[in-house]
Design an enzyme around this catalytic site. Sequence first.
Site, mmCIF file in Angstrom:
data_model
loop_
_atom_site.group_PDB
_atom_site.id
_atom_site.type_symbol
_atom_site.label_atom_id
_atom_site.label_comp_id
_atom_site.label_asym_id
_atom_site.label_seq_id
_atom_site.Cartn_x
_atom_site.Cartn_y
_atom_site.Cartn_z
ATOM 1 N N CYS A 1 159.306 -57.575 107.717
ATOM 2 C CA CYS A 1 160.585 -56.901 107.482
ATOM 3 C C CYS A 1 161.365 -57.617 106.381
ATOM 4 C CB CYS A 1 161.360 -56.794 108.788
ATOM 5 S SG CYS A 1 162.566 -55.470 108.763
ATOM 6 N N GLU B 1 154.595 -57.783 115.268
ATOM 7 C CA GLU B 1 154.569 -58.739 116.393
ATOM 8 C C GLU B 1 154.851 -58.065 117.731
ATOM 9 O OE1 GLU B 1 156.736 -58.701 113.903
ATOM 10 O OE2 GLU B 1 158.768 -59.301 114.476
ATOM 11 N N HIS C 1 157.586 -54.511 112.283
ATOM 12 C CA HIS C 1 157.495 -55.733 113.090
ATOM 13 C C HIS C 1 156.224 -55.657 113.933
ATOM 14 C CE1 HIS C 1 161.416 -57.549 112.303
ATOM 15 N NE2 HIS C 1 161.887 -56.319 112.234
HETATM 16 N N1 GLN Z 1 168.210 -57.096 107.185
HETATM 17 C C1 GLN Z 1 167.107 -56.303 106.762
HETATM 18 C C2 GLN Z 1 167.328 -54.816 106.992
HETATM 19 O O1 GLN Z 1 168.208 -54.440 107.688
HETATM 20 C C3 GLN Z 1 165.849 -56.745 107.477
HETATM 21 C C4 GLN Z 1 165.847 -56.461 108.938
HETATM 22 C C5 GLN Z 1 164.775 -57.145 109.662
HETATM 23 O O2 GLN Z 1 164.190 -58.108 109.166
HETATM 24 N N2 GLN Z 1 164.511 -56.730 110.881
HETATM 25 O O3 GLN Z 1 166.596 -54.005 106.468
#
Ligand code: GLN
Length: 542
Positions: free
Chosen positions: A387, A518, A516
């Site tokens: 992300c 994970e 994500h």
């Molecule tokens: N802050 C970034 C976004 O909102 C990444 C979010 C994250 O890593 N879950 O896109």
Amino acid sequence: MKMVNYIIITGGVVSGLGKGITTASIGKILQLHGYSVTAMKIDPYINYDAGTLRPTEHGEVWVTEDGGEIDQDLGHYERFLDINIPKYHNITTGQVYSAVIEKERKGKYLGKTVQPIPHVTDEIKRRIRRPASESKVDFVLVEIGGTVGDYENVLFLEAVRQMKLEGDRVLYVHVTYVPVLESLGEAKTKPTQHSVKLLREIGIQPDFIITRSEKPLDNIRREKIAMFCNVHEEEVISDSNVDNIYAVTLMFEKQDLCKKILRKLNLRREHNDLEGWEKFISKISRLKNTVAIGIVGKYFDIGTSQLSDSYISVIEAVKHAAWNNNLKPVIRWIDSKVFEKDRSQLSSLDELDGVIVPGGFGLSGIDGKIETIRYCRENNIPYLGLCLGMQLAVVEFARNVCNMKGAHSTEVDKNTPFPVIDFIPEQVKILQDSRYGATMRLGAYPAVLKKNTLVYRLYGSEKVSERHRHRYEVNPEYVEKLEKCGLVFSGRSPDGVLMEFMELPGHPFFVGTQAHPEFKSRPLKPSPLFDGLIKAAKKKSL
Ligand code: GLN
């Protein structure tokens, strides 16, 4: 008709006992003996969900397939039980009260005085009974957050007390703490006695008492707890510290917890599938060769003891993948701010076999993370960006390879000349209206992978689905330019608009994802991207 069985797990003495793992482990042994199991978590806080909580205070925010932002314990249940759990398996005080108030406004209680008992407790029971009414399961485990004696969870305890009276098949399990006083070197059962006393005042007699302690509980304390807490000795189950959380299941099995639970409910053991699980645990304990993975954490300001809670799913995913490759994972925490002060420290990354920049929000440590990513790219260190970790990899590549000086994410720099990471268009209005709760791009979304890429090879299929939690994305206007410089977007949303995966050909392993992965890693089924990282890391370490 087969009736569902409820196991209610409460906590006593102190919080942070690992009740989630205890709950998941009870579920696992029932599952391994042939029963279908699901689990729920009750969080007594007033927040509607965990999306607006700070991970440093509360641990990681877990994301479900259906887009719930939930307490990390749901993650333990999913990993142990290898099932997907929907968001309505999490109940908070906020949800319960807002439902009751909405009903009141709609006149559903017309003429009545709306009160904690029975209206709030009825709403709680309705929610606890919902999973069993929607799918056929043998067991629903219900973990009640907090400790007995808290103001916050008293109505939840009252609701589960009523359930038994109303004919539900319910067992109560109370998890307590048995401390050892250093000056005496003696394990003390008094806090457990008091906590069970509180529970019995509420009207709940526990069927089992599980004692968390550093060392296994001895017979003298077991007898004492049994006597004072009104249970049989065999109903006191020792839950001492273990190196590997997945081994708690075997500790319970050794004490015949599953058999004892089934006996109380007049059920028989269906079958015994423990062998595979036992083999898995014993394999882990025998691993010798290590793999060192650096995680660039942001939440250092509160001390490292909290870090593992803030990144629990990333850590577990690293473990699963390492074990799959017969390696013992060693996690090193990297404070990216160190590199901002002193760039020469970057060479310490050479000691690692792989680096992960996980998800994150806000501005802190961003430059250090970008420097870390650059170092990994230039020095062939296997890198996985999750992300935010992918977004910053794109920023770094734009700046240092595509010559876009000052390129950035508009989350960090609104006035950047090259906004390579920008809002997902629907997010603009949401943020203007300050609607922060549950409004990110959340939950499982599909992606289509490009053939002949590393990511495609790792997943072994063209269509994949991973969970998301973000507001920003790769700006479509820069995709062509970035690809011309050599970056490959190896997966996109089915409409081709959102960049979901990226990689750098020629590098041993440089992969990023907007998702994500994970959250979908399971002990015996590691996430393909984590598995790829570990395989590359293993090569580097040779
Ligand atoms: N802050 C970034 C976004 O909102 C990444 C979010 C994250 O890593 N879950 O896109």
